[in-house]
Design a protein around this motif. Structure first.
Motif, PDB file in Angstrom:
ATOM      1  N   ILE A  97      -3.833  -5.144 -10.084  1.00  0.00           N
ATOM      2  CA  ILE A  97      -3.750  -3.984  -9.191  1.00  0.00           C
ATOM      3  C   ILE A  97      -4.984  -3.110  -9.342  1.00  0.00           C
ATOM      4  CG2 ILE A  97      -2.521  -1.810  -8.827  1.00  0.00           C
ATOM      5  CD1 ILE A  97       0.032  -3.344  -9.085  1.00  0.00           C
ATOM      6  N   LYS A  98      -5.414  -2.915 -10.569  1.00  0.00           N
ATOM      7  CA  LYS A  98      -6.616  -2.121 -10.821  1.00  0.00           C
ATOM      8  C   LYS A  98      -7.809  -2.727 -10.086  1.00  0.00           C
ATOM      9  CE  LYS A  98      -9.677  -0.690 -14.547  1.00  0.00           C
ATOM     10  NZ  LYS A  98      -9.919  -0.754 -15.978  1.00  0.00           N
ATOM     11  N   CYS A 101      -7.506  -2.230  -6.299  1.00  0.00           N
ATOM     12  CA  CYS A 101      -7.782  -0.840  -5.903  1.00  0.00           C
ATOM     13  C   CYS A 101      -9.275  -0.546  -5.942  1.00  0.00           C
ATOM     14  CB  CYS A 101      -7.029   0.126  -6.805  1.00  0.00           C
ATOM     15  SG  CYS A 101      -5.268   0.165  -6.491  1.00  0.00           S
ATOM     16  N   LYS A 104     -10.840  -2.170  -2.849  1.00  0.00           N
ATOM     17  CA  LYS A 104     -10.471  -1.595  -1.561  1.00  0.00           C
ATOM     18  C   LYS A 104     -10.903  -0.142  -1.379  1.00  0.00           C
ATOM     19  CE  LYS A 104      -7.949  -5.147  -0.222  1.00  0.00           C
ATOM     20  NZ  LYS A 104      -8.405  -6.066   0.746  1.00  0.00           N
ATOM     21  N   ARG A 105     -11.012   0.623  -2.469  1.00  0.00           N
ATOM     22  CA  ARG A 105     -11.271   2.061  -2.355  1.00  0.00           C
ATOM     23  C   ARG A 105     -12.689   2.396  -2.797  1.00  0.00           C
ATOM     24  NH1 ARG A 105      -8.451   4.419   1.080  1.00  0.00           N
ATOM     25  NH2 ARG A 105      -9.370   6.259   0.193  1.00  0.00           N
ATOM     26  N   MET A 110      -8.862   7.704  -5.058  1.00  0.00           N
ATOM     27  CA  MET A 110      -7.615   7.416  -5.751  1.00  0.00           C
ATOM     28  C   MET A 110      -7.856   7.432  -7.252  1.00  0.00           C
ATOM     29  SD  MET A 110      -5.133   4.058  -5.734  1.00  0.00           S
ATOM     30  CE  MET A 110      -4.739   4.188  -4.001  1.00  0.00           C
ATOM     31  N   LEU A 112      -6.251   6.250 -10.634  1.00  0.00           N
ATOM     32  CA  LEU A 112      -5.283   5.251 -11.046  1.00  0.00           C
ATOM     33  C   LEU A 112      -5.127   5.307 -12.557  1.00  0.00           C
ATOM     34  CD1 LEU A 112      -3.682   2.931  -9.711  1.00  0.00           C
ATOM     35  CD2 LEU A 112      -5.592   1.432 -10.287  1.00  0.00           C
ATOM     36  N   CYS A 120       2.096   1.731 -13.144  1.00  0.00           N
ATOM     37  CA  CYS A 120       0.858   2.170 -12.515  1.00  0.00           C
ATOM     38  C   CYS A 120       1.130   3.507 -11.843  1.00  0.00           C
ATOM     39  CB  CYS A 120       0.422   1.122 -11.506  1.00  0.00           C
ATOM     40  SG  CYS A 120      -1.060   1.548 -10.609  1.00  0.00           S
ATOM     41  N   ALA A 122      -0.586   6.558  -9.508  1.00  0.00           N
ATOM     42  CA  ALA A 122      -1.736   6.831  -8.645  1.00  0.00           C
ATOM     43  C   ALA A 122      -1.666   8.252  -8.120  1.00  0.00           C
ATOM     44  CB  ALA A 122      -1.766   5.842  -7.470  1.00  0.00           C
ATOM     45  N   TYR A 124      -3.425   9.999  -5.152  1.00  0.00           N
ATOM     46  CA  TYR A 124      -4.260   9.736  -3.978  1.00  0.00           C
ATOM     47  C   TYR A 124      -4.656  11.058  -3.364  1.00  0.00           C
ATOM     48  CZ  TYR A 124      -5.802   7.583   0.337  1.00  0.00           C
ATOM     49  OH  TYR A 124      -6.541   7.174   1.399  1.00  0.00           O
TER      50      TYR A 124
END
Length: 125
Positions: A97-98, A101, A104-105, A110, A112, A120, A122, A124
């Motif tokens: 997931i890290k 993210c 994508k970001r 975000m 995290l 997890c 977050a 945002y």
């Protein structure tokens, strides 16, 4: 509370029972700069309805995460308040997931926090 300026606050129910003049000092207590910064932050928060906007955006985000929860069985819980949101997993997928993210970001909006192997959080912005 101070918008980046360090300030502290203690608020016992009946302050007279706890402190007498000279009993308590604080590095981040009420000096004029810190109080002015804190007042400016509180005025901004109230005038721009930051709590209301945070609740609305957070509810939207949690709704989307709950849709993902119904689709992916490894998501066991979604919880949050405003834009402070946590997702629990039934296995250690936090590393994946890290990385997703980060991929994508690109605008770094975000924050995290991988608190445990299966958790997890977050924030945002």
């Amino acid at each position: 509370m101070g918008g980046g300026i360090p300030i502290g606050l203690s608020w016992p129910r009946n302050i007279a029972l706890f402190f007498k003049p000279g009993d308590h000092g604080s590095t981040y207590g009420g000096n004029p700069l810190m109080c002015a910064a804190s007042l400016a932050v509180l005025e901004y928060v109230i005038e721009h309805d930051i709590p209301g906007k945070s609740q609305k955006a957070g509810a939207y985000f949690v709704e989307g995460l709950n849709k993902l929860k119904s689709k992916y069985p490894f998501i066991t819980e979604v919880r949050g308040r405003g834009l402070l949101i946590a997702v629990e997993f039934n296995k250690d997928i936090s590393g994946a997931i890290k990385l997703a993210c980060i991929e994508k970001r690109h605008d770094h909006s975000m924050m995290l926090n991988l608190t445990r192997c299966a958790s997890c959080r977050a924030n945002y912005q």
